[in-house]
Motif scaffolding. Structure first.
Motif, PDB file in Angstrom:
ATOM      1  N   THR A 103      70.531 -12.777  57.754  1.00  0.00           N
ATOM      2  CA  THR A 103      71.602 -13.581  57.372  1.00  0.00           C
ATOM      3  C   THR A 103      72.656 -12.758  56.152  1.00  0.00           C
ATOM      4  O   THR A 103      72.329 -11.774  55.907  1.00  0.00           O
ATOM      5  N   VAL A 104      73.661 -13.723  56.069  1.00  0.00           N
ATOM      6  CA  VAL A 104      74.672 -12.760  55.009  1.00  0.00           C
ATOM      7  C   VAL A 104      74.157 -12.322  54.015  1.00  0.00           C
ATOM      8  O   VAL A 104      74.380 -11.237  53.337  1.00  0.00           O
ATOM      9  N   ASP A 105      73.444 -13.363  53.251  1.00  0.00           N
ATOM     10  CA  ASP A 105      72.893 -12.996  51.672  1.00  0.00           C
ATOM     11  C   ASP A 105      71.790 -11.794  51.952  1.00  0.00           C
ATOM     12  O   ASP A 105      71.750 -10.956  51.216  1.00  0.00           O
ATOM     13  N   PHE A 106      70.915 -12.047  52.883  1.00  0.00           N
ATOM     14  CA  PHE A 106      69.788 -11.091  52.695  1.00  0.00           C
ATOM     15  C   PHE A 106      70.492  -9.750  53.240  1.00  0.00           C
ATOM     16  O   PHE A 106      70.185  -8.655  52.804  1.00  0.00           O
ATOM     17  N   TYR A 107      71.341  -9.639  54.109  1.00  0.00           N
ATOM     18  CA  TYR A 107      72.095  -8.263  54.669  1.00  0.00           C
ATOM     19  C   TYR A 107      72.560  -7.686  53.398  1.00  0.00           C
ATOM     20  O   TYR A 107      72.378  -6.366  53.202  1.00  0.00           O
ATOM     21  N   ARG A 108      73.308  -8.434  52.532  1.00  0.00           N
ATOM     22  CA  ARG A 108      74.028  -7.958  51.360  1.00  0.00           C
ATOM     23  C   ARG A 108      72.979  -7.589  50.377  1.00  0.00           C
ATOM     24  O   ARG A 108      72.960  -6.393  49.639  1.00  0.00           O
ATOM     25  N   ASP A 109      71.843  -8.572  49.941  1.00  0.00           N
ATOM     26  CA  ASP A 109      70.989  -8.274  48.939  1.00  0.00           C
ATOM     27  C   ASP A 109      70.225  -7.078  49.172  1.00  0.00           C
ATOM     28  O   ASP A 109      69.424  -6.177  48.193  1.00  0.00           O
ATOM     29  N   THR A 110      69.814  -6.653  50.350  1.00  0.00           N
ATOM     30  CA  THR A 110      68.653  -5.859  50.646  1.00  0.00           C
ATOM     31  C   THR A 110      69.247  -4.333  51.165  1.00  0.00           C
ATOM     32  O   THR A 110      68.582  -3.307  51.431  1.00  0.00           O
ATOM     33  N   ASP A 111      70.595  -4.469  51.531  1.00  0.00           N
ATOM     34  CA  ASP A 111      71.165  -3.244  52.584  1.00  0.00           C
ATOM     35  C   ASP A 111      70.180  -2.996  53.825  1.00  0.00           C
ATOM     36  O   ASP A 111      70.261  -1.831  54.045  1.00  0.00           O
ATOM     37  N   ILE A 112      69.901  -4.032  54.394  1.00  0.00           N
ATOM     38  CA  ILE A 112      68.946  -3.853  55.493  1.00  0.00           C
ATOM     39  C   ILE A 112      69.832  -2.789  56.544  1.00  0.00           C
ATOM     40  O   ILE A 112      68.795  -2.265  57.419  1.00  0.00           O
ATOM     41  N   GLY A 113      71.093  -3.103  56.603  1.00  0.00           N
ATOM     42  CA  GLY A 113      71.705  -2.078  57.561  1.00  0.00           C
ATOM     43  C   GLY A 113      71.611  -0.711  57.535  1.00  0.00           C
ATOM     44  O   GLY A 113      72.025  -0.030  58.382  1.00  0.00           O
ATOM     45  N   ARG A 114      70.740  -0.260  56.456  1.00  0.00           N
ATOM     46  CA  ARG A 114      70.650   1.298  56.391  1.00  0.00           C
ATOM     47  C   ARG A 114      69.406   1.628  57.429  1.00  0.00           C
ATOM     48  O   ARG A 114      69.151   2.788  57.509  1.00  0.00           O
ATOM     49  N   LEU A 115      68.621   0.412  57.864  1.00  0.00           N
ATOM     50  CA  LEU A 115      67.665   1.080  58.727  1.00  0.00           C
ATOM     51  C   LEU A 115      68.000   1.870  59.946  1.00  0.00           C
ATOM     52  O   LEU A 115      68.833   1.517  60.721  1.00  0.00           O
ATOM     53  N   PRO A 116      67.470   3.015  60.079  1.00  0.00           N
ATOM     54  CA  PRO A 116      67.739   3.747  61.328  1.00  0.00           C
ATOM     55  C   PRO A 116      67.208   3.182  62.664  1.00  0.00           C
ATOM     56  O   PRO A 116      66.501   2.469  62.663  1.00  0.00           O
ATOM     57  N   LYS A 117      67.955   3.741  63.588  1.00  0.00           N
ATOM     58  CA  LYS A 117      67.471   3.375  65.221  1.00  0.00           C
ATOM     59  C   LYS A 117      67.177   1.901  65.061  1.00  0.00           C
ATOM     60  O   LYS A 117      66.564   1.323  66.067  1.00  0.00           O
TER      61      LYS A 117
END
Length: 266
Positions: A194-208
């Motif tokens: 979700t939007v807040d989780f993506y922003r708070d954790t920077d989970i977008g940095r997960l490779p592959k």
């Protein structure tokens, strides 16, 4: 046909490229067993609480599908498929001790109607990743048409666990879960968030990792700046023939040909 498949390979690579996106796969076109586009594209689903979209909206995308759980009750999957449902993600497990009571029924129904399916796990921050991965594997058989999904979002209303780990911890635990499932099922799961989780954790940095993003009031490129996404959950109040009441609807980021190619290569 070979030329069309080569163009589809290029299209998939373009969709997948980017600083945080997954790397395109080098696969010979003749290896694809099923590149047939879905029978219905650009389906006209209803919405109990429609959003007035500005700019590019869900209707611009041709391939749509559902995510479902016990809250939908029994589903007439054949009717849903005929109305334009091209895929389904089905809730299977949560934490380390809960299974969705409708998982097997939904899975068998989707299979019987020819709807490609994958299962999703709702992550519980009070259990280690390896326990949750083991629980998922115990309850989800091999043979899914789509990659499975790790659903990570904050749980402020949980009666038993409202922990909010820091981003480094979240990403480390997510990687453990994804690695375990990839070893077992042979393909890496998608991450839903979700939007807040993506922003708070920077989970977008997960490779592959490919992402399935929730955004019910704006296009992902506006709500998730710089994110590369594979699926977009654009409403939680959808109305779909064969489904009782409201349901989440999602779209795939690509053409029918890209969808067929992605299924074949994933």
């Amino acid at each position: 046909m070979r030329k069309a498949l080569l163009l589809a390979v290029i299209a998939l690579a373009l969709v997948s490229c980017g600083r945080r996106g997954p790397q395109p796969q080098a696969v010979e076109p003749q290896a694809f067993a099923d590149t047939t586009p879905p029978s219905i594209i650009y389906p006209a689903f209803g919405d109990a609480d429609p959003h007035e979209w500005e700019g590019r909206h869900p209707g611009h995308y041709p391939v749509h599908g559902l995510d479902v759980s016990r809250w939908q009750g029994p589903i007439d999957w054949r009717t849903a498929q005929k109305s334009g449902v091209s895929f389904a993600f089905i809730k299977a497990t949560e934490g380390g001790d809960f299974t969705d009571p409708m998982f097997d029924e939904h899975r068998r129904g989707a299979q019987g109607a020819g709807v490609p399916w994958g299962a999703y796990h709702y992550y519980y921050f009070c259990r280690p990743a390896h326990e949750q991965a083991r629980w998922f594997i115990q309850n989800v058989p091999k043979g899914a048409d789509l990659p499975h999904v790790l659903d990570m979002e904050w749980t402020p209303h949980s009666k038993t666990c409202t922990l909010r780990p820091d981003g480094r911890t979240v990403r480390a635990e997510a990687k453990k879960f994804l690695d375990i499932l990839e070893r077992h099922y042979g393909r890496r799961p998608i991450v839903y968030t979700t939007v807040d989780f993506y922003r708070d954790t920077d989970i977008g940095r997960l490779p592959k990792t490919e992402f399935w993003l929730r955004s019910v009031a704006g296009h992902p490129r506006n709500v998730y700046p710089s994110a590369i996404w594979r699926f977009w959950q654009y409403t939680g109040t959808g109305l779909v023939p064969g489904v009782q009441g409201k349901v989440d609807i999602n779209t795939f980021n690509g053409t029918p040909e890209t969808w067929a190619l992605w299924k074949a290569t994933r």
